[in-house]
Design a protein around this motif. Structure first.
Motif, mmCIF file in Angstrom:
data_model
loop_
_atom_site.group_PDB
_atom_site.id
_atom_site.type_symbol
_atom_site.label_atom_id
_atom_site.label_comp_id
_atom_site.label_asym_id
_atom_site.label_seq_id
_atom_site.Cartn_x
_atom_site.Cartn_y
_atom_site.Cartn_z
ATOM 1 N N GLU A 44 7.489 -0.297 -49.841
ATOM 2 C CA GLU A 44 8.366 0.500 -50.812
ATOM 3 C C GLU A 44 8.672 -0.158 -52.057
ATOM 4 O OE1 GLU A 44 9.126 -0.094 -47.538
ATOM 5 O OE2 GLU A 44 8.728 1.769 -46.567
ATOM 6 N N ARG A 45 8.645 -1.570 -51.926
ATOM 7 C CA ARG A 45 9.075 -2.157 -53.242
ATOM 8 C C ARG A 45 7.724 -2.680 -53.860
ATOM 9 N NH1 ARG A 45 12.422 -7.363 -51.472
ATOM 10 N NH2 ARG A 45 12.562 -7.622 -53.837
ATOM 11 N N MET A 46 6.600 -3.192 -53.148
ATOM 12 C CA MET A 46 5.384 -3.526 -53.901
ATOM 13 C C MET A 46 4.524 -2.236 -53.488
ATOM 14 S SD MET A 46 2.689 -6.452 -53.098
ATOM 15 C CE MET A 46 1.095 -6.744 -53.860
ATOM 16 N N ARG A 47 4.758 -1.580 -54.513
ATOM 17 C CA ARG A 47 4.076 0.100 -54.212
ATOM 18 C C ARG A 47 2.581 0.094 -54.406
ATOM 19 N NH1 ARG A 47 8.039 3.630 -58.138
ATOM 20 N NH2 ARG A 47 9.890 3.080 -57.039
ATOM 21 N N SER A 48 1.909 -0.867 -54.979
ATOM 22 C CA SER A 48 0.532 -0.931 -54.981
ATOM 23 C C SER A 48 -0.307 -2.119 -55.171
ATOM 24 C CB SER A 48 -0.176 0.049 -55.935
ATOM 25 O OG SER A 48 -1.436 0.192 -56.222
ATOM 26 N N THR A 49 -1.464 -2.174 -54.660
ATOM 27 C CA THR A 49 -2.285 -3.300 -55.020
ATOM 28 C C THR A 49 -2.936 -3.270 -56.433
ATOM 29 O OG1 THR A 49 -4.318 -2.749 -53.636
ATOM 30 C CG2 THR A 49 -2.436 -4.146 -52.389
ATOM 31 N N LEU A 50 -2.932 -2.196 -56.908
ATOM 32 C CA LEU A 50 -3.439 -2.033 -58.160
ATOM 33 C C LEU A 50 -2.650 -2.775 -59.243
ATOM 34 C CD1 LEU A 50 -5.727 -0.654 -59.846
ATOM 35 C CD2 LEU A 50 -4.437 1.507 -60.114
ATOM 36 N N LEU A 51 -2.797 -4.035 -59.445
ATOM 37 C CA LEU A 51 -1.935 -4.754 -60.183
ATOM 38 C C LEU A 51 -2.508 -5.222 -61.556
ATOM 39 C CD1 LEU A 51 -0.974 -7.462 -57.739
ATOM 40 C CD2 LEU A 51 -0.177 -5.288 -57.652
ATOM 41 N N LEU A 52 -1.353 -5.033 -62.615
ATOM 42 C CA LEU A 52 -1.815 -5.567 -64.195
ATOM 43 C C LEU A 52 -1.823 -6.864 -63.998
ATOM 44 C CD1 LEU A 52 -0.213 -2.692 -66.237
ATOM 45 C CD2 LEU A 52 -2.572 -3.033 -65.909
ATOM 46 N N SER A 53 -0.861 -7.395 -63.628
ATOM 47 C CA SER A 53 -0.459 -8.820 -63.683
ATOM 48 C C SER A 53 0.673 -9.319 -62.772
ATOM 49 C CB SER A 53 -0.046 -9.404 -65.145
ATOM 50 O OG SER A 53 1.218 -8.625 -65.460
ATOM 51 N N LEU A 54 0.506 -10.661 -62.567
ATOM 52 C CA LEU A 54 1.200 -11.479 -61.752
ATOM 53 C C LEU A 54 2.148 -12.396 -62.534
ATOM 54 C CD1 LEU A 54 -0.541 -12.477 -58.555
ATOM 55 C CD2 LEU A 54 0.553 -10.333 -58.883
ATOM 56 N N ILE A 55 3.137 -12.295 -62.736
ATOM 57 C CA ILE A 55 4.114 -13.398 -63.683
ATOM 58 C C ILE A 55 5.216 -14.284 -62.706
ATOM 59 C CG2 ILE A 55 5.589 -13.460 -65.484
ATOM 60 C CD1 ILE A 55 4.798 -10.550 -66.372
ATOM 61 N N HIS A 56 4.881 -15.403 -63.166
ATOM 62 C CA HIS A 56 5.840 -16.567 -62.331
ATOM 63 C C HIS A 56 6.957 -16.870 -63.161
ATOM 64 C CE1 HIS A 56 7.178 -20.671 -61.086
ATOM 65 N NE2 HIS A 56 7.002 -20.073 -59.912
ATOM 66 N N ILE A 57 8.314 -16.794 -62.959
ATOM 67 C CA ILE A 57 9.275 -17.014 -63.805
ATOM 68 C C ILE A 57 10.071 -18.068 -63.225
ATOM 69 C CG2 ILE A 57 11.145 -16.076 -65.130
ATOM 70 C CD1 ILE A 57 10.115 -13.338 -64.973
#
Length: 263
Positions: free
Chosen positions: A250-263
């Motif tokens: 419900e939170r991570m809605r897909s694995t079709l990701l544009l990017s991963l950002i570590h803050i």
């Protein structure tokens, strides 16, 4: 000191899974179980811990009402009815339903399908009635009737999108999905943030590996549809689908990701 957050920028809502492509037409004649009498199933309620007997078509109405907006066109609800019925019969026949609950089905989306009888409307009942007994089969067997809300313009195979390798599913094909053109803007592109503790726990739970202190994140491998097949978090690698289950679909809605950002 503020806790660091791990952010994902994802594209497109993928609620449940993937809709079958390349399948033959749904069977128009009643399935064996319906020829003489509509079957009853045992349904386990995950909220109350109780079990009850319920007619198959009444159960399907509750599933369709929960999985889709009851106000949607009746033909869309009818298509979902066929998939829900096929999914149910596949699980019961080949996996014995939900054996650890002592039931044929449950109300948990992780164990089975969504179910909410309070959302059933006359339109939902009409859709279920007009498809009574209809299922989808491949070479005489019920298919694994995965489905999605929005495929981001292209569907994926079961292996790419779900890391599913138990058996061949040739009826699940990666095809172009024109639905993206009319999708709600909020479903086309969205963000989700997770604390580092949440991400670490998800990796340990799903992959059995401790990523340690997560100071970096990257997509190692993408599939033909562009979905993240393998993701590296700290010192561990995990499949995109496993991470999604660990963090919650419900939170991570897909694995079709544009990017991963570590803050």
């Amino acid at each position: 000191m503020k806790r660091p957050f791990f952010c994902f920028l994802l594209i497109v809502l993928l609620i449940t899974l993937f809709i079958p492509g390349g399948c033959r037409e749904p069977e128009k004649k009643p399935i064996d179980e319906y020829r003489y009498q509509e079957p009853e199933i045992t349904l386990y309620d995950n909220n109350t811990g109780e079990k009850k007997r319920i007619k198959m078509e009444e159960y399907i109405a509750g599933v369709v009402a929960a999985e889709m907006e009851p106000s949607w066109p009746v033909e869309a609800l009818a298509a979902q009815s066929i998939l829900a019925r096929t999914f149910t019969l596949h699980k019961i026949k080949y996996e014995k339903g939900v054996p650890h609950r002592g039931a044929d089905a449950s109300t948990s989306t992780e164990e089975f399908q969504a179910y909410d009888p309070k959302r059933i409307t006359q339109r939902v009942r009409e859709a279920v009635k007009m498809t009574r007994g209809e299922v989808i089969k491949h070479k005489g067997k019920y298919i694994r009737a995965w489905f999605h809300s929005n495929a981001g313009g292209k569907t994926a195979t079961a292996e790419e999108g779900l890391a599913f390798k138990k058996e061949a599913t040739p009826y699940i094909q990666s095809v172009t999905d024109p639905g993206q053109k009319v999708a709600d803007p909020d479903d086309k592109e969205w963000k989700a943030s997770f604390s580092l503790d949440e991400v670490r726990s998800a990796v340990i739970q799903q992959a059995g590996k401790d990523p340690g202190q997560i100071t970096s994140a990257s997509i190692v491998k993408k599939g033909p549809s562009g979905r993240a097949v393998t993701i590296r978090l700290g010192n561990a690698e995990i499949s995109g689908s496993a991470l999604r289950m660990g963090l919650g679909p419900e939170r991570m809605r897909s694995t079709l990701l544009l990017s991963l950002i570590h803050i």
